[in-house]
Design a protein around this motif. Structure first.
Motif, short mmCIF file in Angstrom:
data_model
loop_
_atom_site.label_atom_id
_atom_site.label_comp_id
_atom_site.label_asym_id
_atom_site.label_seq_id
_atom_site.Cartn_x
_atom_site.Cartn_y
_atom_site.Cartn_z
N LEU A 65 8.81 14.94 -1.29
CA LEU A 65 9.46 13.91 -1.91
C LEU A 65 8.62 12.52 -1.91
CD1 LEU A 65 13.08 14.40 -0.55
CD2 LEU A 65 12.07 15.11 -2.59
N GLY A 66 7.74 12.33 -0.80
CA GLY A 66 7.08 11.32 -0.71
C GLY A 66 6.49 10.95 0.79
N GLU A 67 6.73 9.84 1.21
CA GLU A 67 6.15 9.60 2.66
C GLU A 67 7.51 8.70 3.33
OE1 GLU A 67 2.38 8.74 3.76
OE2 GLU A 67 1.75 8.50 1.53
N VAL A 68 7.25 8.80 4.73
CA VAL A 68 8.59 7.89 5.42
C VAL A 68 7.43 7.27 6.48
CG1 VAL A 68 10.30 8.08 7.24
CG2 VAL A 68 10.25 9.61 5.22
N PHE A 69 7.92 5.81 6.66
CA PHE A 69 7.15 5.10 7.31
C PHE A 69 7.94 4.47 8.38
CE2 PHE A 69 4.75 5.21 3.70
CZ PHE A 69 3.47 5.62 4.06
N TYR A 70 7.57 3.87 9.51
CA TYR A 70 8.41 3.31 10.61
C TYR A 70 7.82 1.86 11.11
CZ TYR A 70 5.25 5.98 13.78
OH TYR A 70 4.20 6.53 14.30
N ALA A 71 8.59 1.11 11.70
CA ALA A 71 7.90 -0.33 12.25
C ALA A 71 7.20 0.05 13.17
CB ALA A 71 9.23 -1.13 12.47
N PRO A 72 6.13 -0.93 13.41
CA PRO A 72 5.98 -1.99 12.68
C PRO A 72 5.16 -1.62 11.47
CG PRO A 72 4.65 -2.32 14.40
CD PRO A 72 5.25 -1.09 14.46
N LEU A 73 5.44 -2.08 10.06
CA LEU A 73 4.81 -1.99 9.08
C LEU A 73 5.36 -3.02 7.88
CD1 LEU A 73 2.71 -0.36 7.31
CD2 LEU A 73 4.54 0.96 6.47
N ASP A 74 4.31 -3.56 7.51
CA ASP A 74 4.83 -4.86 6.67
C ASP A 74 5.05 -4.19 5.13
OD1 ASP A 74 4.08 -6.73 8.57
OD2 ASP A 74 2.05 -7.04 7.66
N VAL A 75 6.29 -4.67 4.69
CA VAL A 75 6.72 -4.49 3.33
C VAL A 75 6.66 -5.91 2.61
CG1 VAL A 75 8.71 -3.80 1.75
CG2 VAL A 75 8.27 -2.54 3.86
N ARG A 94 6.97 6.44 -6.56
CA ARG A 94 6.41 4.90 -6.23
C ARG A 94 5.25 4.73 -5.44
NH1 ARG A 94 8.79 0.94 -7.60
NH2 ARG A 94 8.63 -0.46 -6.14
N ALA A 95 4.31 5.95 -5.20
CA ALA A 95 3.44 5.98 -4.23
C ALA A 95 2.37 4.92 -4.50
CB ALA A 95 2.69 7.34 -4.49
N GLU A 96 2.33 4.27 -5.71
CA GLU A 96 1.28 3.37 -5.88
C GLU A 96 1.43 1.98 -5.13
OE1 GLU A 96 4.53 2.03 -8.61
OE2 GLU A 96 3.49 3.97 -8.20
N ILE A 97 2.69 1.87 -4.48
CA ILE A 97 2.96 0.69 -3.85
C ILE A 97 2.30 0.75 -2.37
CG2 ILE A 97 4.96 -0.06 -5.16
CD1 ILE A 97 6.51 0.85 -2.74
N ILE A 98 1.72 2.11 -1.90
CA ILE A 98 1.39 2.21 -0.59
C ILE A 98 -0.02 1.84 -0.60
CG2 ILE A 98 0.91 3.87 1.25
CD1 ILE A 98 3.24 5.59 -0.01
N THR A 99 -0.45 0.66 0.33
CA THR A 99 -1.72 0.40 0.40
C THR A 99 -2.17 0.78 1.77
OG1 THR A 99 -1.49 -2.05 1.42
CG2 THR A 99 -1.45 -1.32 -1.08
N GLU A 100 -3.59 0.43 2.08
CA GLU A 100 -4.01 0.81 3.39
C GLU A 100 -3.47 -0.11 4.46
OE1 GLU A 100 -6.26 2.92 6.00
OE2 GLU A 100 -6.26 3.29 3.77
N LYS A 101 -3.05 -1.29 4.00
CA LYS A 101 -2.52 -2.38 5.10
C LYS A 101 -0.96 -2.50 4.90
CE LYS A 101 -6.17 -5.74 5.46
NZ LYS A 101 -6.50 -7.11 5.45
N ASN A 102 -0.33 -2.08 3.85
CA ASN A 102 1.27 -2.30 3.89
C ASN A 102 1.74 -1.29 2.85
OD1 ASN A 102 0.71 -3.85 1.39
ND2 ASN A 102 -0.01 -5.61 3.02
N ILE A 103 3.07 -2.08 2.50
CA ILE A 103 3.68 -1.45 1.47
C ILE A 103 3.89 -2.80 0.40
CG2 ILE A 103 5.84 -0.38 0.44
CD1 ILE A 103 4.37 1.60 2.49
N ALA A 104 3.19 -2.57 -0.57
CA ALA A 104 2.99 -3.71 -1.54
C ALA A 104 4.23 -3.64 -2.58
CB ALA A 104 1.87 -3.90 -2.08
N GLY A 105 5.42 -3.89 -2.41
CA GLY A 105 6.50 -3.71 -3.47
C GLY A 105 7.69 -3.02 -2.76
N ALA A 106 8.70 -2.78 -3.49
CA ALA A 106 10.07 -2.33 -3.06
C ALA A 106 9.99 -0.79 -2.96
CB ALA A 106 11.21 -2.65 -4.14
N PRO A 107 10.24 -0.37 -1.75
CA PRO A 107 10.37 1.00 -1.34
C PRO A 107 11.79 1.56 -2.12
CG PRO A 107 10.06 -0.44 0.68
CD PRO A 107 10.30 -1.44 -0.47
N ASP A 108 11.86 2.90 -2.26
CA ASP A 108 13.14 3.42 -2.37
C ASP A 108 14.19 3.42 -1.55
OD1 ASP A 108 11.87 5.42 -4.91
OD2 ASP A 108 10.51 5.32 -3.32
#
Length: 187
Positions: A65-75, A94-108
């Motif tokens: 379905l996608g990817e799950v992330f956990y803190a600390p990670l900047d959104v 919405r995978a395009e919002i995943i960058t090397e450093k952070n999540i750049a946009g609204a997650p699902d």
């Protein structure tokens, strides 16, 4: 109730300011230009977060379905709203919002695990900010009351989809086919 905004004439903090904050064990977030500082979470909080992350991640992986992330990670929701949710789900769509450093946009999906220090902020301020920037689903997980609330974004505001307590099965709308055994979350 509205979210805190800087008093007139005060500086609104940005992502650039956020990057200059110290790495001192506190969790920093900037929500609509206002700095919020939280001490590191308790072991109970971390256990609940870990247990829930494992369950969600297994389902997401099994169904691709996608990817799950956990803190600390900047959104990064905007230049003036940078959050560190406890758990984050980003679908393949919405995978395009995943960058090397952070999540750049609204997650699902964003999950916040409540604690006495963060409960009000999570329920009011963050809910408002997440809705403002289009996070589709928002869960509030309360280890003290063993409660999970799932909210869905509709017309710019969150509406309660389900509220489960104790060891009732939690069947999140965002993940059809998943039945979370909450006894494994609170353990």
């Amino acid at each position: 109730m509205s979210i805190p905004t800087p008093p007139a004439g005060k500086i609104i903090l940005t992502y650039e300011d956020y990057l200059d904050l110290p790495d001192d064990g506190n969790r920093y977030e900037i929500l609509e230009g206002v700095l919020h500082v939280t001490p590191s979470p308790t072991t109970r909080h971390q256990r609940v977060s870990r247990n829930l992350q494992r369950i969600i991640d297994a389902h997401v992986l099994e169904h691709d379905l996608g990817e799950v992330f956990y803190a600390p990670l900047d959104v990064i929701l905007s230049n003036i709203s940078i959050a560190q949710p406890d758990l984050i789900f980003v679908s393949h769509a919405r995978a395009e919002i995943i960058t090397e450093k952070n999540i750049a946009g609204a997650p699902d999906l964003v999950v916040e695990i409540l604690s006495p220090n963060t409960s009000r902020r999570d329920k009011i301020t963050k809910a408002h900010v997440y809705a403002l920037y289009g996070v589709c689903y928002y869960w509030l997980v309360d280890p003290d009351t063993t409660t999970v609330e799932e909210y869905r974004l509709e017309e710019g505001a969150y509406n309660l989809v389900s509220r489960v307590t104790g060891n009732e099965p939690f069947k999140p709308e965002i993940f059809p086919g998943l039945a979370v055994d909450l006894s494994k979350v609170w353990a």
